[in-house]
Structure formats: C-alpha cells, structure tokens
Design a protein around this motif. Structure first.
Motif, PDB file in Angstrom:
ATOM      1  N   ASP A  27       0.850  -1.181   0.000  1.00 45.36           N
ATOM      2  CA  ASP A  27       0.000   0.000   0.000  1.00 45.36           C
ATOM      3  C   ASP A  27       0.892   1.240   0.000  1.00 45.36           C
ATOM      4  O   ASP A  27       1.753   1.392   0.868  1.00 45.36           O
ATOM      5  CB  ASP A  27      -0.910   0.019   1.231  1.00 45.36           C
ATOM      6  N   SER A  29       1.920   4.831   0.744  1.00 45.20           N
ATOM      7  CA  SER A  29       1.562   5.847   1.728  1.00 45.20           C
ATOM      8  C   SER A  29       1.591   7.233   1.092  1.00 45.20           C
ATOM      9  O   SER A  29       2.182   7.442   0.026  1.00 45.20           O
ATOM     10  CB  SER A  29       2.533   5.806   2.917  1.00 45.20           C
ATOM     11  N   LYS A  31       3.194   9.726   2.245  1.00 43.76           N
ATOM     12  CA  LYS A  31       4.587  10.185   2.309  1.00 43.76           C
ATOM     13  C   LYS A  31       5.383   9.680   1.113  1.00 43.76           C
ATOM     14  O   LYS A  31       6.105  10.448   0.466  1.00 43.76           O
ATOM     15  CB  LYS A  31       5.234   9.708   3.617  1.00 43.76           C
ATOM     16  N   GLU A  32       5.260   8.387   0.817  1.00 45.06           N
ATOM     17  CA  GLU A  32       5.983   7.813  -0.315  1.00 45.06           C
ATOM     18  C   GLU A  32       5.543   8.449  -1.631  1.00 45.06           C
ATOM     19  O   GLU A  32       6.382   8.805  -2.471  1.00 45.06           O
ATOM     20  CB  GLU A  32       5.740   6.301  -0.374  1.00 45.06           C
TER      21      GLU A  32
END
Length: 338
Positions: A27, A29, A31-32
């Motif tokens: 999954d 995020s 942030k990523e």
C-alpha cells in the motif's frame, strides 16, 4: 539520433529505479507518493533547465509549457483510472504495479502517436487547422459535460480489451503479481493483466486531445515526447497523492476547456500565418502565463467552492438531529462502497 538514444536510455534507467524500489506489492503511503511526486517534478524541472543551458530559451519554454499542459490533462485521466480500479476491484497493494505498467503501455502508444503526428505536420501544414478546430470542439464538449448533471460513474471496456479477454480468457481472481496462469493446460490472463491493458489503451483516448494540444505549443518531436514522458511517469505517484482530493477540483473541466480552447486558437492563428495571412501569433511566454494562470485560478476556485459546500453540508447535517445522523452515516457508507 545520439540525443534521442541518450534520452531514452535515461528514461529507461529512471523507470527501472522506480520499479525496483517499489517492486514489492504494498500500500503506497501519502509520504511515499509525495516524495516520488516531488522527485519526478524536480527531474522535469532539471531537464527543462538543461534545455535552457545546452539549447535555448525557446526550447526550454516550450518544454515547460508542454509539460504543465500534459500534467494538467493527465490529472483529468486520474478520474478514469479510479473508475477502472473500482470496476476490477484491484487490491490496494497491487494498484501501484498496475499503474506502473499501464503508464508504460500508454507511453509507448503515445510515442507512436507523436511520431505519426510529427510526420503529418512536416508534410501537411494545413493539419494545424484540423488540430485547432478539434481542440476548440473538445473544449466546448468539456464545458457541456461540466455543466451537465449526469456523471460518469462506470467504466466501459473498449472493443480491443473485450476481444483480448474473449480470445485468451480471464481468471476469476487475482494471483498476486502474475499476469498469466494455466488452467486445465490453457494459458489465460489474470485480472491484473486486464487492468494494465485497460489503463494503457484507455489513455489512447486522452492522447487524442493532449497530443494535438502540445503540438500547438511546439512542433519539435523531441520536446513533445519528453514532455509527455515526464508528465506520464509522475502520474502513478500523483494518483496516490491526490486521489482523495480529485473530487474537490470541481472546476477542473472548465480550466482544461479554457486551456484547450486557447491552444486551439493559437493553432489556427499559426496555420493562418503559415498560409501567408498576416495575423498575430501567440508567443510561448504568453502561452505559459495563460496556462499557469488558468490552472491557478481553477484550483483556488475549486478548493473554495468545495470548502463552502462541505460547510453547508455540515450545517444541514447538524440541523437534522440525531435521528437523521444514523441515516446520513449509512448514506456515506453506501457512497463510499459505490
């Protein structure tokens, strides 16, 4: 030819890095997605600066105008990607893999479109009239769709996709990251492969307006290709970053229609100029200013309208009392499921 080869090798290297870093299904995020979105935008900006240093200001300006236009049109694509993901019930941990290969298919198909478009323009200058008229027509259709109350809430497979499914067959469930499996000795597609093909081939429809649009800003095939490449390769991360915010961009279609209409007029003026008619032409700095200005106004107006709508719904919900609260929660759950 050397420049083309080095550019393609560089893009392949970037794609490989992107793939191997996120090769394990997971999954994604916020942030990523945010980090990689910034990375791709920075890479595009560095490429544009490189054109300024080793090329000229016109090439750099054309690239940035093309990149911003393609990026804004790509955001509209995300609405359809969300519908495709929902239709095929793609597991969240597989969505980033689907988007990566789907975007790669789209990039290859767009490269073919760009090559064909460049060849046509080089031999038939009157094609600018057709491109311009088509963009103005597309802009008008976008406005009509935006003003319509009917919303597209279901993805329909194109004929090519249906024929592929019929010929090869499709498994009844996902099998991790496998694209093909064997059932009773017969090799069939997995739903993952079908979704990748759906995203890749559906993008061809979007290329019908985005390719003429960028040719309205530059006739250099190299700039057209690189602007499309950088816009598409950052699309996967943008999907996860602003997927939840897309519904708030309520005026996006209006903004895109203004941009397409503006470029359509620019193409017609260019065609008239090429035909010997003395008409003013729209410069790249003006084009860049108009595109950025329209996007800024569209985004700000959309967020303000969405905020007012949310406040109105909150006030209306508060007046209904506790009894209606349960019904509202149920409606929200049904809406999320839909």
């Amino acid at each position: 030819m050397t420049l083309w080869v080095l550019t393609i090798l560089g893009l392949v290297a970037l794609i490989a890095v992107d793939f191997f870093i996120g090769r394990k299904p997971h999954d994604v995020s916020i942030k990523e997605a945010g980090i990689w979105t910034v990375v791709w935008i920075v890479l595009a900006a560095l490429f544009g600066v490189g054109l300024l240093i080793w090329g000229n200001s016109q090439a750099s300006g054309e690239f940035f105008a093309g990149f911003i236009t393609e990026k804004s049109l790509s955001v509209d694509n995300l609405f359809v990607f969300i519908l495709i993901m929902a239709k095929f019930s793609v597991p969240s941990q597989l969505q980033q893999r689907v988007l990566l290969f789907g975007v790669l298919i789209a990039l290859v198909l767009r490269a073919i479109f760009i090559a064909a478009g460049a060849a046509v323009i080089a031999n038939f200058s009157w094609v600018f009239y057709i491109f311009g008229a088509f963009l103005i027509y597309t802009a008008w259709k976008l406005i009509q769709e935006a003003m319509s109350d009917d919303e597209e809430d279901e993805f329909e497979e194109n004929r090519l996709l249906k024929s592929i499914e019929k010929k090869f067959g499709v498994a009844d469930r996902y099998h991790g990251t496998k694209l093909f499996i064997r059932v009773n000795g017969k090799r069939i597609l997995t739903p993952l492969m079908v979704v990748m093909l759906a995203i890749g081939t559906t993008d061809v429809l979007f290329a019908m307006d985005s390719i003429p649009a960028i040719f309205g800003l530059t006739q250099d095939p190299y700039i057209v290709f690189t602007a499309n490449a950088f816009a598409l390769m950052g699309l996967r991360q943008l999907y996860f970053l602003i997927g939840g915010l897309l519904r708030k961009l309520v005026y996006l279609s209006y903004g895109l229609s203004v941009i397409l209409g503006f470029i359509g007029v620019k193409l017609v003026l260019h065609a008239l100029h090429e035909s010997g008619v003395h008409v003013p032409e729209i410069s790249i700095p003006v084009s860049l200013a108009v595109i950025c200005g329209v996007l800024a106004i569209t985004t700000i107006a959309s967020l303000i309208a969405s905020k007012k709508q949310a406040q109105k719904q909150a006030l209306d919900g508060g007046d209904d009392g506790d009894q209606d609260g349960d019904a509202t929660d149920g409606a929200r759950k049904d809406s999320i499921k839909a």
